[in-house]
Design a protein around this motif. Sequence first.
Motif, PDB file in Angstrom:
ATOM      1  N   GLY A 116      40.178 121.378 -70.219  1.00  0.00           N
ATOM      2  CA  GLY A 116      39.393 122.388 -71.190  1.00  0.00           C
ATOM      3  C   GLY A 116      38.093 121.826 -71.833  1.00  0.00           C
ATOM      4  O   GLY A 116      37.814 120.754 -71.488  1.00  0.00           O
ATOM      5  N   TRP A 117      37.403 122.464 -72.358  1.00  0.00           N
ATOM      6  CA  TRP A 117      36.101 122.231 -72.973  1.00  0.00           C
ATOM      7  C   TRP A 117      36.258 120.994 -74.092  1.00  0.00           C
ATOM      8  O   TRP A 117      35.410 120.058 -73.985  1.00  0.00           O
ATOM      9  N   SER A 118      37.333 121.244 -74.947  1.00  0.00           N
ATOM     10  CA  SER A 118      37.413 120.064 -76.174  1.00  0.00           C
ATOM     11  C   SER A 118      37.654 118.645 -75.282  1.00  0.00           C
ATOM     12  O   SER A 118      37.077 117.686 -75.856  1.00  0.00           O
ATOM     13  N   THR A 119      38.641 118.754 -74.347  1.00  0.00           N
ATOM     14  CA  THR A 119      38.799 117.480 -73.850  1.00  0.00           C
ATOM     15  C   THR A 119      37.621 116.970 -73.047  1.00  0.00           C
ATOM     16  O   THR A 119      37.390 115.813 -73.202  1.00  0.00           O
ATOM     17  N   GLY A 120      37.064 117.845 -72.180  1.00  0.00           N
ATOM     18  CA  GLY A 120      35.994 117.210 -71.467  1.00  0.00           C
ATOM     19  C   GLY A 120      34.668 116.878 -72.135  1.00  0.00           C
ATOM     20  O   GLY A 120      34.047 115.888 -71.921  1.00  0.00           O
ATOM     21  N   LEU A 121      34.598 117.641 -73.370  1.00  0.00           N
ATOM     22  CA  LEU A 121      33.460 117.053 -74.192  1.00  0.00           C
ATOM     23  C   LEU A 121      33.617 115.908 -74.952  1.00  0.00           C
ATOM     24  O   LEU A 121      32.511 115.290 -75.062  1.00  0.00           O
ATOM     25  N   ALA A 168      32.040 111.488 -65.724  1.00  0.00           N
ATOM     26  CA  ALA A 168      32.847 112.336 -64.609  1.00  0.00           C
ATOM     27  C   ALA A 168      33.975 112.724 -64.938  1.00  0.00           C
ATOM     28  O   ALA A 168      34.421 113.957 -64.626  1.00  0.00           O
ATOM     29  N   ALA A 169      34.999 112.041 -65.606  1.00  0.00           N
ATOM     30  CA  ALA A 169      36.234 112.591 -66.215  1.00  0.00           C
ATOM     31  C   ALA A 169      35.903 113.703 -66.877  1.00  0.00           C
ATOM     32  O   ALA A 169      36.698 114.969 -67.091  1.00  0.00           O
ATOM     33  N   GLY A 170      35.014 113.850 -67.956  1.00  0.00           N
ATOM     34  CA  GLY A 170      34.508 114.756 -68.746  1.00  0.00           C
ATOM     35  C   GLY A 170      34.373 116.165 -67.910  1.00  0.00           C
ATOM     36  O   GLY A 170      34.797 117.265 -68.259  1.00  0.00           O
ATOM     37  N   VAL A 171      33.526 115.781 -66.914  1.00  0.00           N
ATOM     38  CA  VAL A 171      33.097 117.243 -66.131  1.00  0.00           C
ATOM     39  C   VAL A 171      34.201 117.672 -65.469  1.00  0.00           C
ATOM     40  O   VAL A 171      34.513 118.736 -65.421  1.00  0.00           O
ATOM     41  N   LEU A 172      35.260 116.476 -65.021  1.00  0.00           N
ATOM     42  CA  LEU A 172      36.561 117.234 -64.190  1.00  0.00           C
ATOM     43  C   LEU A 172      37.435 117.864 -65.003  1.00  0.00           C
ATOM     44  O   LEU A 172      38.130 118.806 -64.841  1.00  0.00           O
ATOM     45  N   TRP A 173      37.453 117.540 -66.388  1.00  0.00           N
ATOM     46  CA  TRP A 173      38.288 117.990 -67.282  1.00  0.00           C
ATOM     47  C   TRP A 173      38.072 119.306 -67.763  1.00  0.00           C
ATOM     48  O   TRP A 173      38.852 120.298 -68.206  1.00  0.00           O
ATOM     49  N   ILE A 174      36.751 119.634 -67.800  1.00  0.00           N
ATOM     50  CA  ILE A 174      36.166 120.844 -67.858  1.00  0.00           C
ATOM     51  C   ILE A 174      36.314 121.873 -66.808  1.00  0.00           C
ATOM     52  O   ILE A 174      36.899 122.957 -67.018  1.00  0.00           O
ATOM     53  N   VAL A 175      36.241 121.461 -65.693  1.00  0.00           N
ATOM     54  CA  VAL A 175      36.429 122.469 -64.224  1.00  0.00           C
ATOM     55  C   VAL A 175      37.500 122.665 -63.837  1.00  0.00           C
ATOM     56  O   VAL A 175      37.852 123.557 -63.137  1.00  0.00           O
ATOM     57  N   GLU A 176      38.308 121.611 -63.946  1.00  0.00           N
ATOM     58  CA  GLU A 176      39.664 121.480 -63.165  1.00  0.00           C
ATOM     59  C   GLU A 176      40.804 122.073 -64.149  1.00  0.00           C
ATOM     60  O   GLU A 176      41.310 121.312 -65.099  1.00  0.00           O
TER      61      GLU A 176
END
Length: 136
Positions: A105-110, A90-98
């Motif tokens: 961003g993508w790197s943190t989220g992924l 959930a945090a990964g998705v949140l960091w990608i979209v927010e």
Amino acid sequence: MRRRYGRHATRGALAVLGGCVLLTGVALLVLPGPGMLLVLSGLLILARALPSVERFVEPVRVRAIQAAEESVTSWWRLTGSVLTGLALFAAGVLWIVEERLPLSGWSTGLGLILSGIILFALLGWSHQRVRARRSG
């Protein structure tokens, strides 16, 4: 002469890589993550570069496997691990979209999503190991 430099460069690269993995594992001993398994991985890599490290591998291997098995034998630990994995996703998705989150961003989220995948893979491996030990 050239061959000797290549061997030293390989040993140096293994030492640096092993040290990084080992330090990451030590950090994960207090943070959520597979700390003991990364400590073991770091020691195995370091042992290829520095044979004197080999004596530390077996005691850490025993403790890492024991910790992995303990993570799936208790209902509370297993529930906590599953919830942690879901929180990582959930945090990964949140960091990608927010975009307003720090380091979004993508790197943190992924990276967070990959951590969740690794956690679930280790839980599955531990569960199979415990089941095999109980049946055999």
